[in-house]
Design a protein around this motif. Structure first.
Motif: not given
Length: 497
Positions: A88, A107, A110, A114, A117-118, A153
């Protein structure tokens, strides 16, 4: 070795399907660590990569180096939270969003939640790749190049997986392959080509262009090539998800049964894998077994330049290459692929036959020319491709019109960054005239723009000279001679062999 709770990867030996065996060891330049993306200072830095992740990938590298036929069965556990975080951070905050319109900044609001969860979705198999958003950008020749913009993502996961796969493939890729590899830049390929032409017996150049390469990659062949080394089913499923996600253009989805989206983070690696098996291994075998004279090879992604001592070798290689590519659903662009006489003796040989000066060829933004030193010895000259410079100046002029009413310091700061970027790439020895011409043309466009701001302008040549000196960096050579950097990097080994 098992992948449960351990950082090393399980490998099993396997034979390559194309039965290339173990060809003579490639003489390659010393591999360097990938240079980090230093431009993203805004990225969150609250999660750091520990030494365990690096040492785990190092064990993968060692296994890949030790056994060229090994297949890796447990790789996905190397894609952890820290690697997603780093992926990222490496993405430009200004990158265009994909079909979901999620931006880098949004993105990151948070980020930890994020990414956690990914990661959960990637490891559980619940992750779904989104289609790429198709856009077109102009090429220097006026045509449009299609790009596939992935969602944020997808970019993150692709970058993380590509980093893991690079640990394996960097041990396989050959020395004359340069494009989109860690620690290798366009100027490294340019240096290798220049040194090869000047030091080896090169009299003919095959400038090969593969027609629509990224759009023509055959998924079935790519699957076979990837599975030579990768046996982790979860990683393979991720790759097929990206390839089969399709594209969205003008609101309509269409399937992608072939090709790899140009612009996706994983596509350069997959393209290199494809050409490694289709071209690189074959070309090295051809040179070792069929060539009667010297042959040098430089490939940057799908841009290929091959130098030959003998014309007969060049013509046979060209014919065989056409057949080789056709087997794997590729073809040369006949209008752009050329065999030309070029090298140390090209000028005198052509003069003896009553012909004109040697033709030129283009590679990575430079026109390559047979030139001479002041003492009359052969010297390879590299000059900015005229069409490239003209296209860039048109772009600058158009953007200046949009920025016409900006304060002069803001205009100057922006134009200074444009000139610095141009100089950083094109300021190679022997090209100072073209670099100076670009700076001068930028000044003229700026002068014209300022004069159009008002009928009562107060822009004189003296004032324009002061603005130019204040904001536009002076033209100067920023790169060393090719042999100096080449010798320092390779320590006597030849990446064109």
């Amino acid at each position: 070795m098992n992948g449960r709770g351990k950082s090393d990867s399980r490998v099993v030996p396997a034979k390559l399907a194309n039965k290339t065996g173990q060809p003579v060891a490639e003489l390659v330049e010393e591999r360097r660590l990938a240079e980090g993306n230093t431009g993203q200072q805004n990225a969150p830095r609250t999660l750091s990569r520990d030494d365990g992740a690096s040492s785990a990938l190092e064990r993968v590298r060692q296994a890949a180096r030790k056994d060229k036929g090994a297949r890796f069965t447990a790789l996905l556990h190397h894609v952890d939270l820290a690697r997603l975080w780093a992926a990222y951070a490496a993405i430009s905050p200004k990158a265009a969003p994909g079909v979901d319109q999620v931006t880098w900044a949004a993105y990151g609001q948070d980020l930890r939640a994020n990414l956690e969860d990914l990661l959960r979705r990637v490891r559980s198999g619940a992750y779904r790749a989104s289609p790429s958003r198709r856009v077109y950008i102009p090429k220097p020749d006026g045509r449009l190049r299609p790009l596939g913009i992935a969602t944020l993502e997808d970019k993150i996961v692709q970058r993380a997986v590509a980093e893991v796969l690079n640990a394996i493939y960097e041990e396989d890729f050959l020395g004359f392959s340069y494009g989109f590899r860690p620690g290798r830049k366009p100027h490294d390929a340019l240096d290798a080509l220049a040194v090869g032409i000047e030091k080896r017996n090169v009299n003919w150049i095959l400038d090969a262009d593969i027609r629509g390469f990224y759009d023509a990659i055959d998924h079935e062949w790519l699957r076979r090539f990837v599975e030579h080394r990768i046996a982790d089913k979860r990683v393979l499923r991720l790759i097929w998800k990206w390839l089969n996600a399709g594209v969205v253009e003008d609101g309509s989805w269409s399937a992608s049964e072939e090709g790899a989206p140009q612009g996706a983070s994983a596509s350069p690696l997959l393209a290199n894998v494809y050409l490694h098996y289709v071209f690189d291994l074959w070309a090295r075998h051809w040179r070792n077994r069929q060539a009667h004279g010297d042959v040098i090879i430089v490939r940057f992604a799908d841009d290929i330049v091959v130098g030959f001592q003998h014309r007969s070798d060049a013509e046979r290689f060209h014919a065989d290459l056409v057949e080789r590519l056709a087997r794997f659903c590729l073809e040369l662009n006949a209008g752009k692929t050329r065999l030309i006489e070029f090298g140390r003796f090209a000028a005198q040989n052509r003069r003896r036959r009553g012909l004109g000066r040697p033709e030129t060829f283009a590679f990575l933004g430079f026109t390559h020319i047979c030139g001479k030193t002041r003492t009359g010895r052969f010297a390879l000259r590299r000059k900015t491709i005229a069409k490239r410079m003209a296209a860039k100046l048109r772009e600058v002029n158009a953007l200046l019109r949009q920025r016409r009413h900006w304060p002069i310091p803001e205009q100057g700061e922006w134009l200074g960054s444009v000139v610095r970027g141009h100089t950083a790439y094109y300021a190679v020895p022997g090209n100072i005239a073209a670099v100076s011409a670009f700076r001068k043309q930028v000044t003229r466009h700026w002068d014209r723009s300022l004069r159009r701001r008002s009928q009562r302008h107060r822009v004189t040549w003296e004032r324009m000279g002061r603005l130019e000196a204040r904001w536009l960096p002076a033209a100067r050579i920023t790169h060393p001679w090719p042999n100096v950097r080449f010798d320092a990097r390779t320590q006597g080994r030849s990446p064109v062999r």
